[in-house]
Design a protein around this motif. Structure first.
Motif, short mmCIF file in Angstrom:
data_model
loop_
_atom_site.label_atom_id
_atom_site.label_comp_id
_atom_site.label_asym_id
_atom_site.label_seq_id
_atom_site.Cartn_x
_atom_site.Cartn_y
_atom_site.Cartn_z
N ARG A 256 38.90 37.65 41.84
CA ARG A 256 39.16 39.09 41.85
C ARG A 256 38.03 39.84 42.54
N LEU A 257 36.78 39.49 42.24
CA LEU A 257 35.63 40.13 42.87
C LEU A 257 35.61 39.82 44.38
N LYS B 201 38.10 42.20 45.82
CA LYS B 201 37.67 43.59 45.70
C LYS B 201 36.55 43.92 46.70
N ASP C 252 35.99 45.40 35.00
CA ASP C 252 35.71 46.04 36.29
C ASP C 252 34.83 47.27 36.15
#
Length: 417
Positions: free
Chosen positions: A61-62, A65, A278
């Motif tokens: 996910r990071l 992102k 997050d």
């Protein structure tokens, strides 16, 4: 260590995601130049992933992102072999149908965490059975087997541990690291994948892939591992006395998932906020600075934010509201797990130890008995210490249920039907 330039490494190192990198400067320069594809593999050994895999999902996910392309590699092929890393014995062999069913369950997890599509930074999901199932044994050995040293493979932790303990290691499992290395090369060809990420126990396997890329095709590939995450008391993430903390809502309710994070040890709150939410670092620093009873505010934020990622914001808010009604107001939350029980059984009287076990508040009848003897069991918020007590229709409260509690934090409802 020089300060990273790329957005991914800056954020990943600040939040505690990084354990080792094969070539930090090289990867940082590549990331700074534009979108890079990286993958993490997930074998299909169960029909859901649990919290023990969450760090890897958050790492993908990071990666996305911060402007890069994540690849989720489903191990439809490697699951047939079994990864010996960290295992004392071989995994149970699964059928094709079992692997397919498990893969379908695991796929649903990632839809919450990643954006899939055809864009430059959109995630893709791939099954390594696409190429592994079609490999021809002799041509594969001739083409790639020469790049692997058995002497080196015997020094890998996953192999060395089993040999030192004199535990059987099949030739099938011994091949796992070769197939994982080949996965990396195949993804580099198909998707221009330049990096593989994984847990620290995968370091040896990842390095094998980096070296295969260099030896076979002179490719510059990179490996990144994250630290093994344990709680402050040394417990492994993903397991509790009640069983695995599954990520799929059909395996574990949103309320139980929320409650798992709410019960985080004080010493772990700041670290878990960095890894599993997050939230901005400024907000995390504010929350981890809370002390004494105020740390509970940070735990509620952690539980709600972590649950929102896995189950959706609405489910997270409902779980938080249920917890508030149960704990702050002493009431009954609509989101508590419900066990249905025939009215005929309750009319005749049902031993409480059976009810606590069936409701999931005790893993066995003997544990339920110990819970009651120790004064940790409550029926409709009243402590019970008689292990022979029974539940009946007379215990049904005004809400039409019987509320069972194990300690102060775990609750369930029995509903007559």
């Amino acid at each position: 260590m020089t300060k990273a330039r790329s957005a991914f490494l800056v954020a990943a190192e600040e939040r505690g995601f990084i354990h080792q990198i094969t070539d930090r400067a090289g990867l940082d320069a590549l990331l700074a130049a534009g979108p890079v594809a990286s993958y993490i593999g997930f074998d299909c050994t169960a029909d859901s992933l649990h919290v023990g895999s969450l760090l890897q999902i958050m790492l993908l996910r990071l990666w996305q992102k911060t402007g890069n392309k994540p690849i989720v590699l489903m191990g439809g092929g490697t699951t047939k072999v079994g990864d010996p890393s960290g295992k004392d014995e071989a995994r149970r062999m699964l059928s094709e149908a079992e692997i397919a069913a498990n893969m379908a369950g695991i796929r649903r997890v990632f839809e919450r965490f990643l954006k899939f599509g055809d864009g430059k930074t959109d995630a893709v999901m791939v099954d390594n059975a696409e190429w592994l199932d079609r490999l021809e044994y002799i041509p594969f050995l001739r083409e790639y087997g020469r790049h692997f040293s058995v002497n080196r493979m015997l020094t890998m932790d996953s192999v060395k541990m089993r040999l030192e303990r004199e535990q059987p290691l099949s030739f099938l499992e011994f091949n796992y690291m070769v197939l994982q290395a080949y996965d990396f090369l195949e993804l580099a060809r198909r998707y221009k994948c330049a990096a593989q990420m994984g847990g620290s126990d995968q370091w040896g396997n990842i390095v094998m892939g980096v070296e295969l890329g260099r030896r076979a095709e002179d490719r510059a590939l990179y490996g990144v591992t994250s630290p093994l995450v344990t709680t402050a008391s040394g417990a492994k993430m993903g397991k509790t006395a009640q069983g695995a903390v599954w990520l799929n809502a059909d395996k574990l309710t949103s309320y139980d998932y929320w409650q798992y994070w709410r019960n985080t040890e004080d010493a772990d709150v700041g670290r878990f906020l960095k890894l599993f939410t997050d939230l901005s670092m400024d907000e995390i620093r504010r929350l981890e600075a809370l002390r004494d009873s105020e740390i509970n505010q940070a735990k509620i934020v952690l539980a709600t934010e972590a649950t929102a990622l896995a189950h959706g914001r609405k489910a997270a808010d409902e779980a938080a509201a249920t917890a508030h009604r149960v704990f702050a107001e002493g009431g009954i939350g609509t989101d508590l797990p419900v066990t249905e029980m025939p009215k005929a059984e309750l009319k005749a009287g049902r031993p409480a130890i059976q009810c606590f076990h069936r409701a999931g508040l005790a893993p066995s009848l003997s544990e339920a008995r110990r819970l009651i003897r120790g004064g940790g069991a409550r029926i409709n918020d009243k402590v019970v210490t008689d292990e022979n007590v029974t539940l009946s229709l007379d215990d049904v409260n005004a809400d039409g249920v019987i509320k069972l509690s194990a300690g102060k934090k775990r609750h369930a409802l029995v509903k007559p039907v």
